[in-house]
Design a protein around this motif. Sequence first.
Motif, PDB file in Angstrom:
ATOM      1  N   THR B 246      -9.328  -7.898  29.214  1.00 29.02           N
ATOM      2  CA  THR B 246      -9.772  -7.222  30.426  1.00 29.02           C
ATOM      3  C   THR B 246     -10.611  -6.025  30.006  1.00 29.02           C
ATOM      4  O   THR B 246     -10.195  -5.245  29.150  1.00 29.02           O
ATOM      5  CB  THR B 246      -8.561  -6.725  31.236  1.00 29.02           C
ATOM      6  OG1 THR B 246      -7.697  -7.835  31.458  1.00 29.02           O
ATOM      7  CG2 THR B 246      -8.982  -6.130  32.569  1.00 29.02           C
ATOM      8  N   PHE B 247     -11.781  -5.918  30.602  1.00 29.98           N
ATOM      9  CA  PHE B 247     -12.593  -4.724  30.351  1.00 29.98           C
ATOM     10  C   PHE B 247     -12.525  -3.831  31.585  1.00 29.98           C
ATOM     11  O   PHE B 247     -11.985  -4.213  32.626  1.00 29.98           O
ATOM     12  CB  PHE B 247     -14.041  -5.124  30.018  1.00 29.98           C
ATOM     13  CG  PHE B 247     -14.190  -5.648  28.614  1.00 29.98           C
ATOM     14  CD1 PHE B 247     -14.319  -4.773  27.551  1.00 29.98           C
ATOM     15  CD2 PHE B 247     -14.181  -7.012  28.355  1.00 29.98           C
ATOM     16  CE1 PHE B 247     -14.446  -5.246  26.249  1.00 29.98           C
ATOM     17  CE2 PHE B 247     -14.311  -7.491  27.053  1.00 29.98           C
ATOM     18  CZ  PHE B 247     -14.442  -6.608  26.009  1.00 29.98           C
ATOM     19  N   LEU B 248     -13.072  -2.639  31.466  1.00 28.73           N
ATOM     20  CA  LEU B 248     -13.000  -1.675  32.570  1.00 28.73           C
ATOM     21  C   LEU B 248     -14.135  -1.864  33.567  1.00 28.73           C
ATOM     22  O   LEU B 248     -14.084  -1.327  34.678  1.00 28.73           O
ATOM     23  CB  LEU B 248     -13.053  -0.251  32.009  1.00 28.73           C
ATOM     24  CG  LEU B 248     -11.902   0.117  31.070  1.00 28.73           C
ATOM     25  CD1 LEU B 248     -12.291   1.307  30.201  1.00 28.73           C
ATOM     26  CD2 LEU B 248     -10.652   0.428  31.870  1.00 28.73           C
ATOM     27  N   ASN B 249     -15.160  -2.617  33.142  1.00 27.86           N
ATOM     28  CA  ASN B 249     -16.367  -2.779  33.956  1.00 27.86           C
ATOM     29  C   ASN B 249     -17.028  -1.452  34.279  1.00 27.86           C
ATOM     30  O   ASN B 249     -17.411  -1.192  35.417  1.00 27.86           O
ATOM     31  CB  ASN B 249     -16.058  -3.551  35.245  1.00 27.86           C
ATOM     32  CG  ASN B 249     -15.834  -5.015  34.948  1.00 27.86           C
ATOM     33  OD1 ASN B 249     -16.549  -5.592  34.127  1.00 27.86           O
ATOM     34  ND2 ASN B 249     -14.817  -5.594  35.551  1.00 27.86           N
ATOM     35  N   LEU B 250     -17.135  -0.619  33.256  1.00 23.92           N
ATOM     36  CA  LEU B 250     -17.789   0.684  33.420  1.00 23.92           C
ATOM     37  C   LEU B 250     -19.173   0.641  32.784  1.00 23.92           C
ATOM     38  O   LEU B 250     -19.395  -0.113  31.836  1.00 23.92           O
ATOM     39  CB  LEU B 250     -16.966   1.771  32.736  1.00 23.92           C
ATOM     40  CG  LEU B 250     -15.583   2.044  33.324  1.00 23.92           C
ATOM     41  CD1 LEU B 250     -14.891   3.137  32.519  1.00 23.92           C
ATOM     42  CD2 LEU B 250     -15.687   2.438  34.793  1.00 23.92           C
ATOM     43  N   VAL B 348     -14.880   7.057  33.489  1.00 28.15           N
ATOM     44  CA  VAL B 348     -15.785   6.543  34.526  1.00 28.15           C
ATOM     45  C   VAL B 348     -17.062   5.938  33.955  1.00 28.15           C
ATOM     46  O   VAL B 348     -17.671   5.078  34.562  1.00 28.15           O
ATOM     47  CB  VAL B 348     -16.137   7.603  35.597  1.00 28.15           C
ATOM     48  CG1 VAL B 348     -14.932   7.888  36.463  1.00 28.15           C
ATOM     49  CG2 VAL B 348     -16.656   8.885  34.979  1.00 28.15           C
ATOM     50  N   ARG B 349     -17.457   6.381  32.771  1.00 33.28           N
ATOM     51  CA  ARG B 349     -18.568   5.694  32.085  1.00 33.28           C
ATOM     52  C   ARG B 349     -18.614   6.126  30.631  1.00 33.28           C
ATOM     53  O   ARG B 349     -18.069   7.177  30.254  1.00 33.28           O
ATOM     54  CB  ARG B 349     -19.895   5.948  32.783  1.00 33.28           C
ATOM     55  CG  ARG B 349     -20.525   7.289  32.608  1.00 33.28           C
ATOM     56  CD  ARG B 349     -21.702   7.433  33.591  1.00 33.28           C
ATOM     57  NE  ARG B 349     -21.843   8.827  33.944  1.00 33.28           N
ATOM     58  CZ  ARG B 349     -22.672   9.665  33.316  1.00 33.28           C
ATOM     59  NH1 ARG B 349     -23.424   9.224  32.334  1.00 33.28           N
ATOM     60  NH2 ARG B 349     -22.728  10.927  33.680  1.00 33.28           N
ATOM     61  N   PHE B 350     -19.268   5.274  29.836  1.00 34.53           N
ATOM     62  CA  PHE B 350     -19.402   5.566  28.413  1.00 34.53           C
ATOM     63  C   PHE B 350     -20.770   6.183  28.151  1.00 34.53           C
ATOM     64  O   PHE B 350     -21.747   5.867  28.821  1.00 34.53           O
ATOM     65  CB  PHE B 350     -19.244   4.287  27.588  1.00 34.53           C
ATOM     66  CG  PHE B 350     -17.839   3.749  27.604  1.00 34.53           C
ATOM     67  CD1 PHE B 350     -16.881   4.265  26.736  1.00 34.53           C
ATOM     68  CD2 PHE B 350     -17.468   2.751  28.490  1.00 34.53           C
ATOM     69  CE1 PHE B 350     -15.578   3.780  26.752  1.00 34.53           C
ATOM     70  CE2 PHE B 350     -16.168   2.263  28.507  1.00 34.53           C
ATOM     71  CZ  PHE B 350     -15.220   2.776  27.644  1.00 34.53           C
ATOM     72  N   LEU B 351     -20.797   7.061  27.156  1.00 36.74           N
ATOM     73  CA  LEU B 351     -22.052   7.701  26.765  1.00 36.74           C
ATOM     74  C   LEU B 351     -22.433   7.197  25.380  1.00 36.74           C
ATOM     75  O   LEU B 351     -21.551   6.987  24.536  1.00 36.74           O
ATOM     76  CB  LEU B 351     -21.861   9.228  26.709  1.00 36.74           C
ATOM     77  CG  LEU B 351     -21.268   9.870  27.959  1.00 36.74           C
ATOM     78  CD1 LEU B 351     -20.924  11.340  27.689  1.00 36.74           C
ATOM     79  CD2 LEU B 351     -22.244   9.754  29.131  1.00 36.74           C
ATOM     80  N   GLY B 352     -23.745   7.010  25.158  1.00 35.79           N
ATOM     81  CA  GLY B 352     -24.159   6.489  23.868  1.00 35.79           C
ATOM     82  C   GLY B 352     -25.321   7.252  23.273  1.00 35.79           C
ATOM     83  O   GLY B 352     -25.934   8.087  23.949  1.00 35.79           O
ATOM     84  N   VAL B 358     -21.576   4.124  20.911  1.00 41.70           N
ATOM     85  CA  VAL B 358     -20.816   4.999  21.791  1.00 41.70           C
ATOM     86  C   VAL B 358     -20.640   6.387  21.149  1.00 41.70           C
ATOM     87  O   VAL B 358     -20.432   6.502  19.945  1.00 41.70           O
ATOM     88  CB  VAL B 358     -19.443   4.373  22.142  1.00 41.70           C
ATOM     89  CG1 VAL B 358     -18.511   4.334  20.932  1.00 41.70           C
ATOM     90  CG2 VAL B 358     -18.781   5.113  23.299  1.00 41.70           C
ATOM     91  N   LYS B 359     -20.759   7.423  21.957  1.00 37.95           N
ATOM     92  CA  LYS B 359     -20.518   8.776  21.430  1.00 37.95           C
ATOM     93  C   LYS B 359     -19.620   9.605  22.336  1.00 37.95           C
ATOM     94  O   LYS B 359     -19.293  10.748  22.018  1.00 37.95           O
ATOM     95  CB  LYS B 359     -21.833   9.502  21.151  1.00 37.95           C
ATOM     96  CG  LYS B 359     -22.667   9.760  22.392  1.00 37.95           C
ATOM     97  CD  LYS B 359     -23.841  10.675  22.058  1.00 37.95           C
ATOM     98  CE  LYS B 359     -24.491  11.173  23.340  1.00 37.95           C
ATOM     99  NZ  LYS B 359     -25.655  12.007  23.114  1.00 37.95           N
ATOM    100  N   GLY B 360     -19.240   9.037  23.454  1.00 35.19           N
ATOM    101  CA  GLY B 360     -18.342   9.786  24.326  1.00 35.19           C
ATOM    102  C   GLY B 360     -18.022   9.030  25.590  1.00 35.19           C
ATOM    103  O   GLY B 360     -18.499   7.903  25.809  1.00 35.19           O
ATOM    104  N   MET B 361     -17.224   9.673  26.407  1.00 33.14           N
ATOM    105  CA  MET B 361     -16.760   9.031  27.617  1.00 33.14           C
ATOM    106  C   MET B 361     -16.649  10.097  28.701  1.00 33.14           C
ATOM    107  O   MET B 361     -16.079  11.155  28.456  1.00 33.14           O
ATOM    108  CB  MET B 361     -15.376   8.461  27.287  1.00 33.14           C
ATOM    109  CG  MET B 361     -14.893   7.371  28.166  1.00 33.14           C
ATOM    110  SD  MET B 361     -13.529   6.491  27.350  1.00 33.14           S
ATOM    111  CE  MET B 361     -12.203   7.661  27.451  1.00 33.14           C
ATOM    112  N   ARG B 362     -17.251   9.833  29.845  1.00 32.15           N
ATOM    113  CA  ARG B 362     -17.065  10.746  30.978  1.00 32.15           C
ATOM    114  C   ARG B 362     -15.760  10.353  31.652  1.00 32.15           C
ATOM    115  O   ARG B 362     -15.503   9.169  31.904  1.00 32.15           O
ATOM    116  CB  ARG B 362     -18.227  10.632  31.974  1.00 32.15           C
ATOM    117  CG  ARG B 362     -19.521  11.248  31.474  1.00 32.15           C
ATOM    118  CD  ARG B 362     -19.450  12.742  31.306  1.00 32.15           C
ATOM    119  NE  ARG B 362     -19.596  13.478  32.561  1.00 32.15           N
ATOM    120  CZ  ARG B 362     -19.442  14.793  32.662  1.00 32.15           C
ATOM    121  NH1 ARG B 362     -19.126  15.531  31.581  1.00 32.15           N
ATOM    122  NH2 ARG B 362     -19.609  15.382  33.815  1.00 32.15           N
TER     123      ARG B 362
END
Lengths: 279, 470
Positions: B246-250, B348-352, B358-362
């Motif tokens: 299951t993914f988060l679909n973010l 809520v979303r991934f930052l790249g 990937v470098k972060g996550m909001r």
Amino acid sequence: MFEILRRELMADESVVLNEISAPLIAEKAQPGQFVILRANETGERIPLTLAETNPTRGTITIIYQVVGKSTALFKSMKVGEKFMDVIGPLGRPTDIEKIDGEVVCVGGGTGVAVLYPITQAFKDAGNNVTSVIGARSKNLVMLEDRMQGASDELHVCTDDGSYGHHGFVTDMLKHALDTKDVRLVVAIGPVPMMKFCCQMTAEYNVKTLVSLNTIMVDGTGMCGSCRITVGKETKFACVDGPEFDGHQVDFNELTSRLQAYCPEEKQAYEKFKCECQSS
Amino acid sequence: MAEEKKKKESIPRQEMPEQEPKVRNKNFDEVPLGYSPELARKEAERCLQCKKPSCIQGCPVGIDIPGFIAHIRDGEFTKAIRKIWEKNSLPAVCGRVCPQEDQCEGLCVLGKKDKPVAIGHLERFAADYERLYGSGELPPQAAPTGKKIAVVGSGPAGLTVAGDLILQGHEVTVYEAFHKGGGVLVYGIPEFRLPKEIVASELHYLERLGVKFEYDVVVGKTLDVDELFAQGFEAVFIGVGAGLPTFLNLPGENMVGIYSANEYLTRANLMKAYLFPEYDTPLMQGKDVVVIGAGNVAMDSARTALRMGADKVRIVYRRSEAEMPARVDEIHHAEEEGIEFFLLTNPVRFLGDDQGRVKGMRCLQMELGEPDESGRRKPKPIEGSEFTLDCDLAVVAVGAGANPVLTQNTKNMQLTKRGYVVADPKTGKTMKPGVWAGGDIVTGQATVILAAGAGRLASNSIQDYLAIGW
């Protein structure tokens, strides 16, 4: 099981053909499907789309370019040696149908090996097939005879002009799009080639299938390693593909995902080469 | 009598020796080291041998718990393991991975005033002792019946069915899609929690009984269920697990450096990526790792990341500590090893970066509202609380669904809306005659012991079927 019955070197010995005993897979496999292979106990699981199957002999054929440790290890295996594991047939087969209009099959590099059974299947379904295959140079052109037999018309392109048309496969694809009633394009090869083919066919609004050779682990939809954005959705190349509508594929994402393990791949390959030299 | 009870109550729960947290978080060796016979007998001494034991009510397979504990107390270790085997064919595994605090130990009367009897530790001891020092004598087998049974999937459900039916004299063949047997026990649960040597020994035991294992066969692709019948199998058991991540679909979730827990753990465990480059399969080494989810799989992923050399590993979970679904032991072990917990936090979303890594996550901070359909308080976002959590590797561990490879390629198999196999909970019978199913492919992601329990019900039903029909 999984004994290598035939081994050929192609394209200046950088490409290897293995015909492998795998009766269960040979009986089931259809064009477009792939297998996962593992050479030995410490090996990786490597997905390769089938180049040929022979249910009578109970064999499957794979053709691969040596790009790193695992493919170098495969290449080092001789006739009579066995792969530890071969799993398949995996993925969805190509939807083969009689198309109202011309089918153009475009292949680059070892993508031609994957393209060949699909081309043959379209031909056998009664289609008029034009094929375009490309390589950097004459000595790297693959399966020309086979592709000739599977196509009504074949164009060979080389980047350096040493054989056939001097230029990229997209040149001859454009020629076909301009001169024929093309209704379907199948483009299989390096990512940039597929990307440029799709950009071109999008302009002509011609449906285009691509076959993606993503990184995989299980190959049965369990891990998501092969996931890729198609349209707005995430798809798994192993179970939803490997073929997709090329106009929907996010090729930039595909490129970066394919490069995910570059440092590790390099490390493993260097180590393997050292070990080969010392033994 | 009262005096004896008092004496028993004066013995404290015997804790199992463990590797030190600072040592173990750098190696993949098993964390709890096991009881010595002396410790085991002392712990067994604590059991009150209740006339109406409530612990058994808590065991999904109904092991005679006071019975096997009495044998350990008396030093009769072979008798103890035989008692367990009557109900559970995977005690070395279950002793390690069952959520005992919610099952047998949760109902132990000693737990009301003091700590419950360490039933899981004792089960593990009995199994380990037999494996290491037992006679290796096989249990008696019924005369060959000539009947052939196919088991699809070699996880806890399939192994239980195979073990039961081989003892009844049937021929059993287990089909496994992977190159190794054990299912989630080998691809999912890490070495430091369940050494693969133990799974291998369970498989070896079944092989000695005559069970045949066919690896690299994907039923639904290489073969299908109807072909198994055509080959002469009279019954087919499906125990393929819940193998769909299951993914988060973010937004940004397909960036490099974001793994499903299934992939992360399969690479580490089945493919032994922690031994790269000795083994060829790589695993990205994050320095700053986040794991989303708080079940056992999330804890396994987080602790694996630490052992792979991460400086910092954080569990990100949208509910609070009380709702974390992992076993208490796993949360405790993770905390001891230095895993940090970001609770009431929802990505809520991934930052790249510009390379697509990937470098972060909001994230949003959450608070708990009213209970939802699961009975747990529903988390809701706090307005204006969005913040960035840096990371260079993320593992999504928010559960698994039904893998469709087998089910979609099997005719007349009835499925639920979410793709699970419809099967009678008492017998495991599916809507397709001659086919049984059990474990996660029926229930959704659950535990090893529930899968083993479903396997036991199915094997009983298959046995009846072979005698009297569907």
